[in-house]
Scaffold this motif. Structure first.
Motif, PDB file in Angstrom:
ATOM      1  N   ILE A  77     -30.588  22.885 -19.839  1.00 52.96           N
ATOM      2  CA  ILE A  77     -31.022  24.218 -20.273  1.00 52.96           C
ATOM      3  C   ILE A  77     -29.888  25.243 -20.158  1.00 52.96           C
ATOM      4  O   ILE A  77     -29.808  26.180 -20.953  1.00 52.96           O
ATOM      5  N   PHE A  78     -28.987  25.049 -19.189  1.00 53.35           N
ATOM      6  CA  PHE A  78     -27.840  25.961 -19.105  1.00 53.35           C
ATOM      7  C   PHE A  78     -26.865  25.716 -20.253  1.00 53.35           C
ATOM      8  O   PHE A  78     -26.220  26.657 -20.737  1.00 53.35           O
ATOM      9  N   LEU A  79     -26.750  24.470 -20.694  1.00 52.73           N
ATOM     10  CA  LEU A  79     -25.900  24.182 -21.848  1.00 52.73           C
ATOM     11  C   LEU A  79     -26.451  24.865 -23.098  1.00 52.73           C
ATOM     12  O   LEU A  79     -25.705  25.477 -23.874  1.00 52.73           O
ATOM     13  N   VAL A  80     -27.764  24.792 -23.288  1.00 48.93           N
ATOM     14  CA  VAL A  80     -28.401  25.480 -24.416  1.00 48.93           C
ATOM     15  C   VAL A  80     -28.205  26.984 -24.278  1.00 48.93           C
ATOM     16  O   VAL A  80     -27.883  27.681 -25.250  1.00 48.93           O
ATOM     17  N   GLY A  81     -28.392  27.494 -23.058  1.00 53.09           N
ATOM     18  CA  GLY A  81     -28.197  28.923 -22.827  1.00 53.09           C
ATOM     19  C   GLY A  81     -26.781  29.375 -23.141  1.00 53.09           C
ATOM     20  O   GLY A  81     -26.571  30.467 -23.671  1.00 53.09           O
ATOM     21  N   ALA A  82     -25.798  28.515 -22.832  1.00 51.15           N
ATOM     22  CA  ALA A  82     -24.404  28.849 -23.133  1.00 51.15           C
ATOM     23  C   ALA A  82     -24.180  28.957 -24.633  1.00 51.15           C
ATOM     24  O   ALA A  82     -23.461  29.856 -25.102  1.00 51.15           O
ATOM     25  N   ILE A  83     -24.783  28.068 -25.394  1.00 51.34           N
ATOM     26  CA  ILE A  83     -24.646  28.114 -26.854  1.00 51.34           C
ATOM     27  C   ILE A  83     -25.208  29.423 -27.406  1.00 51.34           C
ATOM     28  O   ILE A  83     -24.683  29.996 -28.367  1.00 51.34           O
ATOM     29  N   ILE A  84     -26.270  29.925 -26.768  1.00 53.13           N
ATOM     30  CA  ILE A  84     -26.882  31.185 -27.205  1.00 53.13           C
ATOM     31  C   ILE A  84     -26.065  32.390 -26.758  1.00 53.13           C
ATOM     32  O   ILE A  84     -25.809  33.322 -27.541  1.00 53.13           O
ATOM     33  N   ILE A 128     -23.124  31.866 -16.886  1.00 51.37           N
ATOM     34  CA  ILE A 128     -23.643  30.664 -17.534  1.00 51.37           C
ATOM     35  C   ILE A 128     -22.585  29.573 -17.597  1.00 51.37           C
ATOM     36  O   ILE A 128     -22.885  28.394 -17.351  1.00 51.37           O
ATOM     37  N   VAL A 129     -21.355  29.933 -17.923  1.00 50.86           N
ATOM     38  CA  VAL A 129     -20.288  28.922 -17.972  1.00 50.86           C
ATOM     39  C   VAL A 129     -20.086  28.297 -16.595  1.00 50.86           C
ATOM     40  O   VAL A 129     -19.937  27.078 -16.466  1.00 50.86           O
ATOM     41  N   GLY A 188     -33.970  26.597 -22.505  1.00 51.57           N
ATOM     42  CA  GLY A 188     -32.624  27.138 -22.477  1.00 51.57           C
ATOM     43  C   GLY A 188     -32.528  28.465 -23.206  1.00 51.57           C
ATOM     44  O   GLY A 188     -31.810  29.380 -22.781  1.00 51.57           O
ATOM     45  N   ILE A 189     -33.259  28.581 -24.308  1.00 51.77           N
ATOM     46  CA  ILE A 189     -33.261  29.828 -25.080  1.00 51.77           C
ATOM     47  C   ILE A 189     -33.954  30.936 -24.296  1.00 51.77           C
ATOM     48  O   ILE A 189     -33.410  32.034 -24.111  1.00 51.77           O
ATOM     49  N   CYS A 190     -35.179  30.641 -23.818  1.00 48.16           N
ATOM     50  CA  CYS A 190     -35.979  31.673 -23.146  1.00 48.16           C
ATOM     51  C   CYS A 190     -35.503  31.953 -21.723  1.00 48.16           C
ATOM     52  O   CYS A 190     -35.382  33.114 -21.319  1.00 48.16           O
TER      53      CYS A 190
END
Length: 311
Positions: free
Chosen positions: A191-198, A43-44, A76-78
């Protein structure tokens, strides 16, 4: 005609990328790095790539409005954070063939989610397909075979993979309006930025504490494969293909992915195909085929993409 061949090539290449990952990931997990560490690196790496690419290719394109921004957060979450954490956690515990077969449940989730979110009609064949597919998945999740000693927690891993397919099916329904409205890099960078936060809070420790100095060359290559091919290239090709491919065509490649995964896993000695798994695969494929059939009354209308090639 040129786009026709390009779409087929893109979908086949994406299927091959994901099919190979089921076996290659087994070399890395859990000996060299835990599943959450791999997710963090993926993800990063994708955040850095898509953020830079977005500024170069579409610097003026921005998500507008509260609704689209909330939708991007949900995607991003899902589609990224929860999806990848569940997938690699499940693959770490179960066999490559079981994981690849359970991934094909995603189109069934797409239809169910579309019925609630997009008011898409659920016909009797689709209800039957949902039931048959769910039965096949249940048999696969609960089955115990000769590999139980190798994968003692396979049932839990199968449940994680099924949950992964579920959240990704929901993601496909949520992301479609954004992909039609904005540049792909704009959507993917967000969405990848949101995914990274998760995901990063779960995996940063595994990523930082891995013994990189003792990684063999093939492990470095497989990690690079998961970042460049599995994450960046596969997302780009998949989203490009969604602009041109019909759901019927995408359905063909849903079936191809586990077939390729089985061939790769068996040839590399990572897994064995049994008659039990073959029977469970038939039930799941039959269920997906029934669900993927559009009602005649709406066959010519815009359709929801029925594709399950994202991990």
């Amino acid at each position: 005609m040129r786009n026709y061949f390009r779409v087929h090539a893109a979908l086949f290449f994406v299927s091959l990328i994901y099919a190979a990952n089921y076996s290659l990931s087994k070399d890395v997990m859990p000996h060299y790095m835990g599943p959450f560490g791999i997710v963090t690196l993926r993800i990063v790496g994708a955040v850095l790539f898509f953020s830079i690419a977005k500024q170069i290719v579409a610097p003026q394109d921005k998500l507008i409005g509260r609704a689209d921004n909330l939708r991007a957060i949900a995607c991003g979450i899902c589609g990224i954070g929860v999806n990848q954490l569940l997938f690699f956690s499940g693959l770490n515990l179960t066999s490559p063939i079981s994981a690849s077969l359970l991934q094909t449940i995603a189109p069934i989730i797409v239809v169910i989610a579309s019925a609630f979110l997009l008011s898409e009609k659920i016909t009797l064949p689709r209800v039957l397909g949902i039931a048959v597919g769910a039965f096949g998945a249940a048999l696969l999740i609960m089955s115990r075979n000769a590999q139980a000693a190798i994968y003692p927690h396979a049932t839990l891993g199968n449940i994680f993979i099924l949950m992964n397919a579920t959240v990704f099916g929901l993601y496909l329904v949520l992301v479609q309006p954004l992909m039609r409205k904005y540049h792909a890099f704009t959507v993917l960078s967000r969405i990848f930025l949101v995914g990274a936060i998760i995901a990063v809070p779960f995996g940063w420790r595994e990523a930082l504490t891995a013994d990189y100095a003792h990684f063999p060359l093939y492990i470095w290559l497989e990690i690079g494969y998961m970042i460049v091919f599995l994450t960046i290239l596969a997302y780009l090709l998949n989203n490009w293909a969604l602009k041109y491919a019909s759901p019927a065509l995408l359905g063909v490649y849903i079936y191809l992915q586990p077939v390729l995964a089985v061939l790769i896993a068996v040839s590399l000695g990572k897994d064995h195909l049994t008659w039990g798994k073959a029977g469970q695969a038939v039930l799941i494929f039959l269920g997906v085929w029934l669900v993927s059939r559009k009602p005649k009354a709406v066959a010519a209308e815009a359709e929801v993409p029925l594709v399950a090639v994202q991990d």
